[in-house]
Design an enzyme around this catalytic site. Structure first.
Site, PDB file in Angstrom:
ATOM      1  N   GLN A  69       0.838  -1.194   0.000  1.00 39.62           N
ATOM      2  CA  GLN A  69       0.000   0.000   0.000  1.00 39.62           C
ATOM      3  C   GLN A  69       0.878   1.252   0.000  1.00 39.62           C
ATOM      4  O   GLN A  69       1.897   1.301  -0.672  1.00 39.62           O
ATOM      5  CB  GLN A  69      -0.940  -0.054   1.205  1.00 39.62           C
ATOM      6  CG  GLN A  69      -1.974  -1.169   1.126  1.00 39.62           C
ATOM      7  CD  GLN A  69      -3.089  -0.879   0.127  1.00 39.62           C
ATOM      8  OE1 GLN A  69      -3.405   0.270  -0.170  1.00 39.62           O
ATOM      9  NE2 GLN A  69      -3.676  -1.944  -0.419  1.00 39.62           N
ATOM     10  N   TYR A  72       5.960   6.180   3.148  1.00 37.09           N
ATOM     11  CA  TYR A  72       6.638   7.473   3.036  1.00 37.09           C
ATOM     12  C   TYR A  72       8.138   7.265   3.028  1.00 37.09           C
ATOM     13  O   TYR A  72       8.667   6.422   3.763  1.00 37.09           O
ATOM     14  CB  TYR A  72       6.249   8.364   4.228  1.00 37.09           C
ATOM     15  CG  TYR A  72       7.067   9.628   4.335  1.00 37.09           C
ATOM     16  CD1 TYR A  72       6.877  10.675   3.432  1.00 37.09           C
ATOM     17  CD2 TYR A  72       8.038   9.776   5.319  1.00 37.09           C
ATOM     18  CE1 TYR A  72       7.641  11.837   3.517  1.00 37.09           C
ATOM     19  CE2 TYR A  72       8.800  10.933   5.421  1.00 37.09           C
ATOM     20  CZ  TYR A  72       8.595  11.954   4.506  1.00 37.09           C
ATOM     21  OH  TYR A  72       9.358  13.096   4.590  1.00 37.09           O
ATOM     22  N   LEU A 134       9.012  -3.106   3.730  1.00 36.81           N
ATOM     23  CA  LEU A 134       9.470  -3.866   2.567  1.00 36.81           C
ATOM     24  C   LEU A 134       8.467  -3.731   1.435  1.00 36.81           C
ATOM     25  O   LEU A 134       7.254  -3.672   1.669  1.00 36.81           O
ATOM     26  CB  LEU A 134       9.589  -5.363   2.904  1.00 36.81           C
ATOM     27  CG  LEU A 134      10.919  -5.902   3.423  1.00 36.81           C
ATOM     28  CD1 LEU A 134      11.212  -5.328   4.796  1.00 36.81           C
ATOM     29  CD2 LEU A 134      10.865  -7.423   3.513  1.00 36.81           C
ATOM     30  N   CYS A 164       1.368   1.527   5.142  1.00 36.82           N
ATOM     31  CA  CYS A 164       1.228   0.196   4.543  1.00 36.82           C
ATOM     32  C   CYS A 164      -0.215  -0.304   4.607  1.00 36.82           C
ATOM     33  O   CYS A 164      -0.476  -1.503   4.553  1.00 36.82           O
ATOM     34  CB  CYS A 164       2.183  -0.799   5.193  1.00 36.82           C
ATOM     35  SG  CYS A 164       3.906  -0.270   5.107  1.00 36.82           S
TER      36      CYS A 164
END
Length: 205
Positions: A69, A72, A134, A164
């Site tokens: 998703q 930053y 990741l 995320c």
């Protein structure tokens, strides 16, 4: 594996360079590891939902081709991109993710901190709070994108997103735990662990 220190580099040209490298490589191309910091940018994975950006901001949002998703990137965060031939290394994506997480866990353990995985949520966490992220893309058996580790940065932009995709997920950094080494020193320490978990594999002649 060729290691490239890119310094502080804008996100989009770096991403396009990864794509171009991966598209042009063949069985004789050595793997590469790129180490970089980015100016402030949000990146949204290919199946990412824009609503995870919670309100308007001047920070650019780039829709990209990795999994996951929104996240930053900003100064003070160590980013490592692994451009690997997974077929040559006989690695599956899940195994690669586990090795990346272990390299991060080992790096953070050097500072006396207990970082861990979390089931179903790639990345590395300390006491349930996220310190490293990741995201990967695999094309024709070769990986690009990689990982980010928060060292000493302004964490405020993380509060403007669901990191995320997880509402309420707290994002932390090594500085919060008294780590005095800066991003450059942490980069070198992380590099050693990545090279240990991803040893050199000669290209096919």
């Amino acid at each position: 594996m060729i290691v490239r220190h890119l310094g502080v580099a804008p996100y989009e040209p770096t991403w396009h360079a990864m794509q171009a490298f991966t598209a042009s490589r063949d069985a004789t191309t050595p793997d590469e590891l790129w180490l970089v910091q980015h100016p402030p940018v949000y990146t949204l994975g290919q199946a990412g939902k824009p609503e995870h950006l919670l309100h308007a901001t001047e920070i650019p949002l780039v829709k990209i081709d990795r999994g996951g998703q929104i996240t930053y990137h900003g100064p003070g965060q160590v980013v490592a991109y692994l451009l690997l031939d997974l077929h040559r290394r006989r690695l599956k994506v899940r195994e690669m993710v586990q090795l990346l997480e272990q390299a991060l866990i080992d790096c953070i353990a050097d500072y006396g901190l207990d970082a861990r995985r979390k089931d179903g949520a790639p990345g590395v966490y300390i006491d349930g709070d996220k310190v490293a992220a990741l995201g990967l893309r695999v094309r024709n058996g070769c990986s690009y994108h990689g990982l980010s580790l928060n060292v000493d940065m302004d964490l405020t932009p993380f509060t403007w997103i669901n990191p995320c995709g997880y509402s309420g997920l707290k994002t932390i950094q090594l500085k919060d735990f008294g780590v005095t080494e800066g991003p450059d020193e942490v980069t070198e320490r992380l590099l050693g662990h990545l090279q240990r978990h991803f040893p050199d594999v000669p290209p096919t002649a």
